[in-house]
Design a protein around this motif. Structure first.
Motif, PDB file in Angstrom:
ATOM      1  N   UNK A 192      93.161 -20.703  10.863  1.00 50.52           N
ATOM      2  CA  UNK A 192      93.726 -21.880  10.197  1.00 50.52           C
ATOM      3  C   UNK A 192      93.294 -21.864   8.740  1.00 50.52           C
ATOM      4  N   UNK A 193      94.266 -21.656   7.857  1.00 56.83           N
ATOM      5  CA  UNK A 193      93.988 -21.564   6.424  1.00 56.83           C
ATOM      6  C   UNK A 193      93.933 -22.942   5.784  1.00 56.83           C
ATOM      7  N   UNK A 194      94.909 -23.780   6.100  1.00 58.91           N
ATOM      8  CA  UNK A 194      95.004 -25.035   5.354  1.00 58.91           C
ATOM      9  C   UNK A 194      95.896 -26.041   6.072  1.00 58.91           C
ATOM     10  N   UNK A 195      95.496 -27.321   6.018  1.00 56.48           N
ATOM     11  CA  UNK A 195      96.347 -28.424   6.471  1.00 56.48           C
ATOM     12  C   UNK A 195      96.523 -29.378   5.292  1.00 56.48           C
ATOM     13  N   UNK A 196      97.737 -29.528   4.842  1.00 56.49           N
ATOM     14  CA  UNK A 196      98.035 -30.424   3.726  1.00 56.49           C
ATOM     15  C   UNK A 196      98.822 -31.607   4.258  1.00 56.49           C
ATOM     16  N   UNK A 197      98.113 -32.738   4.497  1.00 56.23           N
ATOM     17  CA  UNK A 197      98.819 -33.889   5.069  1.00 56.23           C
ATOM     18  C   UNK A 197      99.737 -34.566   4.064  1.00 56.23           C
ATOM     19  N   UNK A 198      99.475 -34.354   2.777  1.00 60.83           N
ATOM     20  CA  UNK A 198     100.346 -34.948   1.762  1.00 60.83           C
ATOM     21  C   UNK A 198     101.679 -34.204   1.689  1.00 60.83           C
ATOM     22  N   UNK A 199     101.592 -32.878   1.668  1.00 63.07           N
ATOM     23  CA  UNK A 199     102.812 -32.057   1.611  1.00 63.07           C
ATOM     24  C   UNK A 199     103.374 -31.746   2.994  1.00 63.07           C
ATOM     25  N   UNK A 200     102.649 -32.182   4.032  1.00 59.93           N
ATOM     26  CA  UNK A 200     103.088 -31.939   5.407  1.00 59.93           C
ATOM     27  C   UNK A 200     103.281 -30.441   5.654  1.00 59.93           C
ATOM     28  N   UNK A 201     102.208 -29.698   5.384  1.00 62.29           N
ATOM     29  CA  UNK A 201     102.273 -28.246   5.486  1.00 62.29           C
ATOM     30  C   UNK A 201     101.061 -27.723   6.248  1.00 62.29           C
ATOM     31  N   UNK A 202     101.302 -26.813   7.192  1.00 70.50           N
ATOM     32  CA  UNK A 202     100.227 -26.195   7.974  1.00 70.50           C
ATOM     33  C   UNK A 202     100.318 -24.679   7.795  1.00 70.50           C
ATOM     34  N   UNK A 203      99.233 -24.079   7.320  1.00 67.08           N
ATOM     35  CA  UNK A 203      99.189 -22.626   7.162  1.00 67.08           C
ATOM     36  C   UNK A 203      98.238 -22.069   8.215  1.00 67.08           C
ATOM     37  N   UNK A 204      98.810 -21.403   9.192  1.00 65.65           N
ATOM     38  CA  UNK A 204      98.036 -20.813  10.287  1.00 65.65           C
ATOM     39  C   UNK A 204      98.692 -19.501  10.684  1.00 65.65           C
ATOM     40  N   UNK A 205      97.899 -18.505  11.035  1.00 62.85           N
ATOM     41  CA  UNK A 205      98.464 -17.190  11.346  1.00 62.85           C
ATOM     42  C   UNK A 205      97.562 -16.453  12.338  1.00 62.85           C
ATOM     43  N   UNK A 206      98.121 -15.451  13.056  1.00 60.83           N
ATOM     44  CA  UNK A 206      97.331 -14.682  14.016  1.00 60.83           C
ATOM     45  C   UNK A 206      96.264 -13.840  13.311  1.00 60.83           C
ATOM     46  N   UNK A 207      95.183 -13.589  14.028  1.00 64.82           N
ATOM     47  CA  UNK A 207      94.146 -12.672  13.542  1.00 64.82           C
ATOM     48  C   UNK A 207      94.762 -11.281  13.396  1.00 64.82           C
ATOM     49  N   UNK A 208      94.781 -10.768  12.175  1.00 70.36           N
ATOM     50  CA  UNK A 208      95.444  -9.494  11.901  1.00 70.36           C
ATOM     51  C   UNK A 208      94.836  -8.320  12.680  1.00 70.36           C
ATOM     52  N   UNK A 209      93.559  -8.415  13.022  1.00 71.16           N
ATOM     53  CA  UNK A 209      92.914  -7.325  13.734  1.00 71.16           C
ATOM     54  C   UNK A 209      93.423  -7.189  15.163  1.00 71.16           C
ATOM     55  N   UNK A 210      94.049  -8.236  15.676  1.00 72.22           N
ATOM     56  CA  UNK A 210      94.542  -8.207  17.060  1.00 72.22           C
ATOM     57  C   UNK A 210      96.005  -7.781  17.156  1.00 72.22           C
ATOM     58  N   UNK A 211      96.753  -7.917  16.059  1.00 71.79           N
ATOM     59  CA  UNK A 211      98.187  -7.658  16.115  1.00 71.79           C
ATOM     60  C   UNK A 211      98.601  -6.532  15.191  1.00 71.79           C
TER      61      UNK A 211
END
Length: 271
Positions: free
Chosen positions: A252-271
């Motif tokens: 989980x990189x970032x949650x911006x409740x003002x901009x309503x944006x969630x930056x989340x991504x898979x662990x690159x070492x697993x995929x």
């Protein structure tokens, strides 16, 4: 009753996949299907190839008098990526943002089908360890840890926030929660874990790693060896956690409740 080969193979695959990492001896299937060992051996060879060709995990035979056959729910990197991308896409929905800011995840964590897949991912990562127990702390980590324990065919041990009279004598420790910065308590029955056991820790979320460190410290009280730590989601910051050598499935990189944006991504070492 005479059972046809295709019927035997279907039943054999069902039994094995319903009981991952459980070793069945051949006599179990000869008695159940009223068939010769040679026939069952041929059935296993066919089922083994079928599972490998379709990438549905693998069936492994163990030679010797104490040997037999078992199903191992191994996932490929492609399958892992597909599962994690699916979870990520759900978590990116801005409607999940709640004040804090936090993400609403209960519907995902308590979905048996999704957590079964997540448990198989963790089982794949820790399959080479000789694991005796899966450890978690109540409450949201329980479904993930339970499915991991099921895939590995080992018991699940739950550390409680409060000791229960039904658990008898307990061991309790205080730890500093990395997410809240508060001192919290966890406890476990003295008879829960055998000394010298190998354990993995599974949890739903890690920020600074305080809860995971608390579980590691608790395992020292039992002379247990923590051979791995896995979390469903780890925050990108702080980068330096208080525990090392952990495996996050998602970052989980970032949650911006003002901009309503969630930056989340898979662990690159697993995929």
């Amino acid at each position: 009753m005479k059972i046809k080969r295709n019927e035997r193979i279907g039943a054999l695959v069902k039994i094995l996949t319903d009981n991952p990492n459980h070793l069945f001896n051949l006599s179990y299937f000869t008695d159940k299907f009223n068939a010769a060992k040679s026939s069952i051996s041929e059935d296993i060879v066919i089922a083994k190839k079928l599972m490998e060709d379709l990438e549905l995990g693998k069936i492994e035979t163990v030679p010797g008098a104490a040997g037999g056959v078992k199903y191992i729910p191994v996932l490929t990197k492609e399958e892992t990526k597909e599962i994690l991308d699916e979870v990520c896409n759900k978590l990116k929905d801005p409607k999940r943002i709640i004040p804090g800011p936090f993400l609403y995840m209960a519907d995902i964590i308590y979905n048996p089908a999704t957590m079964r897949k997540v448990g198989n991912i963790f089982a794949t990562q820790f399959m080479d360890k000789e694991i005796d127990y899966v450890i978690t702390v109540e409450t949201k980590g329980i479904p993930i840890a339970m499915m991991t324990a099921n895939a590995l065919n080992v018991p699940l041990i739950i550390l409680r926030r409060d000791s229960k009279v039904t658990e008898g004598s307990t061991v309790s420790i205080n730890y500093l929660s990395g997410s809240t910065g508060k001192i919290q308590t966890m406890s476990i029955s003295k008879r829960a874990i055998k000394p010298g056991s190998n354990v993995i820790i599974i949890d739903d979320f890690m920020k600074a790693g305080g809860t995971a460190k608390g579980m590691v410290d608790m395992m020292r009280e039992f002379d247990a060896n923590v051979v791995g730590i896995g979390v469903l989601i780890s925050t990108k910051e702080p980068e330096a956690k208080v525990v090392k050598d952990y495996i996050p499935l998602l970052v989980l990189d970032h949650i911006d409740d003002r901009e309503q944006n969630v930056i989340i991504y898979p662990n690159e070492e697993l995929v």
